[in-house]
Scaffold this motif. Structure first.
Motif, PDB file in Angstrom:
ATOM      1  N   ASN A 195      39.414  35.883  35.337  1.00  0.00           N
ATOM      2  CA  ASN A 195      39.765  35.072  36.506  1.00  0.00           C
ATOM      3  C   ASN A 195      38.518  34.401  37.074  1.00  0.00           C
ATOM      4  O   ASN A 195      37.408  34.929  36.928  1.00  0.00           O
ATOM      5  CB  ASN A 195      40.418  35.936  37.579  1.00  0.00           C
ATOM      6  CG  ASN A 195      41.783  36.441  37.164  1.00  0.00           C
ATOM      7  OD1 ASN A 195      42.509  35.781  36.432  1.00  0.00           O
ATOM      8  ND2 ASN A 195      42.135  37.631  37.633  1.00  0.00           N
ATOM      9  N   PRO A 196      38.664  33.247  37.716  1.00  0.00           N
ATOM     10  CA  PRO A 196      37.499  32.542  38.269  1.00  0.00           C
ATOM     11  C   PRO A 196      36.660  33.402  39.210  1.00  0.00           C
ATOM     12  O   PRO A 196      35.433  33.310  39.194  1.00  0.00           O
ATOM     13  CB  PRO A 196      38.128  31.351  39.009  1.00  0.00           C
ATOM     14  CG  PRO A 196      39.401  31.095  38.271  1.00  0.00           C
ATOM     15  CD  PRO A 196      39.898  32.457  37.855  1.00  0.00           C
ATOM     16  N   GLU A 197      37.309  34.236  40.009  1.00  0.00           N
ATOM     17  CA  GLU A 197      36.545  35.073  40.932  1.00  0.00           C
ATOM     18  C   GLU A 197      35.698  36.120  40.208  1.00  0.00           C
ATOM     19  O   GLU A 197      34.788  36.711  40.778  1.00  0.00           O
ATOM     20  CB  GLU A 197      37.474  35.766  41.943  1.00  0.00           C
ATOM     21  CG  GLU A 197      38.525  36.650  41.324  1.00  0.00           C
ATOM     22  CD  GLU A 197      39.835  35.930  41.069  1.00  0.00           C
ATOM     23  OE1 GLU A 197      40.881  36.615  41.052  1.00  0.00           O
ATOM     24  OE2 GLU A 197      39.814  34.691  40.894  1.00  0.00           O
ATOM     25  N   ASP A 198      36.021  36.335  38.925  1.00  0.00           N
ATOM     26  CA  ASP A 198      35.239  37.281  38.123  1.00  0.00           C
ATOM     27  C   ASP A 198      34.294  36.565  37.165  1.00  0.00           C
ATOM     28  O   ASP A 198      33.740  37.191  36.254  1.00  0.00           O
ATOM     29  CB  ASP A 198      36.187  38.192  37.331  1.00  0.00           C
ATOM     30  CG  ASP A 198      37.055  39.050  38.243  1.00  0.00           C
ATOM     31  OD1 ASP A 198      36.536  39.511  39.275  1.00  0.00           O
ATOM     32  OD2 ASP A 198      38.244  39.239  37.943  1.00  0.00           O
TER      33      ASP A 198
END
Length: 250
Positions: free
Chosen positions: A57-60
């Motif tokens: 995911n983008p947040e990761d």
């Protein structure tokens, strides 16, 4: 210069870290950093770690979304590991890269991807159990891929849309066509000019296809059984539901 005695090692201020192993600097310990554009284009095969990180995911720190594509040249046939989420996302990226121009992925494409990239993941050792193990892999990873895509609501199609945007576009086109035909056939006397059927993100394609009805602009259902044959044929491929609290899979 060192050979001529003009400069010493001390003058070059060379520093050595005694805690650092030479092996840490070997090229094999690095993997290629890629961008979404790199993934979508032909290029050298990437290792598992690079692909796994790319579909986070983008947040990761990853790039995962409905539009991420991965070119087939980037994924070796034996590179996937039995880690369901990243493997499913990598396979979905491969599927999107092979979709038709309208964003539709045929079921045959998904079947081919599973056979090509997943059958080595079976843990069946005995020859007699190999086929059973392959069938288990096919069922498991086919479901994992289709969970990342959006089922085509047409009752005659065995395919999937890559994203909610492409699905919404298709549904709106079908609804506009159906409303136009219905108005000409005077099937919906309560409809008024200017009303427009609008799909929402809370549609449930599978259950809709079985319902056998659409919703008129006034909110009342139009039964396919009451339609003329031509209209019924057209409306049979149109799917609309009332508002639901169950969102589509994302």
């Amino acid at each position: 210069m060192l050979a001529n005695g003009e400069t010493t090692i001390e003058e070059l201020h060379l520093k050595v870290d005694p805690d650092t192993s030479i092996g840490e600097y070997e090229p094999d310990s690095y993997y290629l950093t890629v961008t979404p554009d790199d993934l979508a284009e032909p290029g050298p095969e990437l290792d598992w770690e690079t692909l796994r990180d790319a579909v986070e995911n983008p947040e990761d720190g990853g790039y995962w979304n409905d539009t991420l594509e991965i070119h087939e040249s980037r994924v070796g046939e034996d590179v996937l590991k039995a880690s369901h989420r990243p493997a499913a996302r990598i396979l979905s990226g491969l599927a999107r890269s092979q979709a038709y121009e309208n964003g539709v992925v045929p079921r045959e494409t998904i079947d081919d991807l599973v056979d090509t990239y997943c059958l080595h993941l079976t843990n069946r050792v005995a020859d007699a159990e190999q086929e059973r193990g392959k069938e288990h892999i096919r069922e498991t990873y086919t479901d994992l891929i289709t969970d990342q895509l959006y089922e085509n609501p047409s009752p005659t199609a065995d395919s999937y849309y890559c994203s909610t945007d492409t699905l919404q576009t298709r549904l709106q086109t079908e609804l506009d066509t159906a409303q136009s035909v219905a108005e000409r056939a005077d099937m919906s006397p309560t409809s008024t000019p200017g009303n427009r059927l609008t799909p929402t993100t809370t549609m449930r394609p599978t259950s809709c296809a079985r319902s056998g009805s659409v919703i008129s602009p006034a909110g009342s259902p139009i039964s396919l059984a009451q339609s003329t044959p031509d209209v019924r044929t057209l409306l049979n491929s149109v799917v609309v539901t009332t508002k639901s609290t169950t969102p589509m899979k994302v």
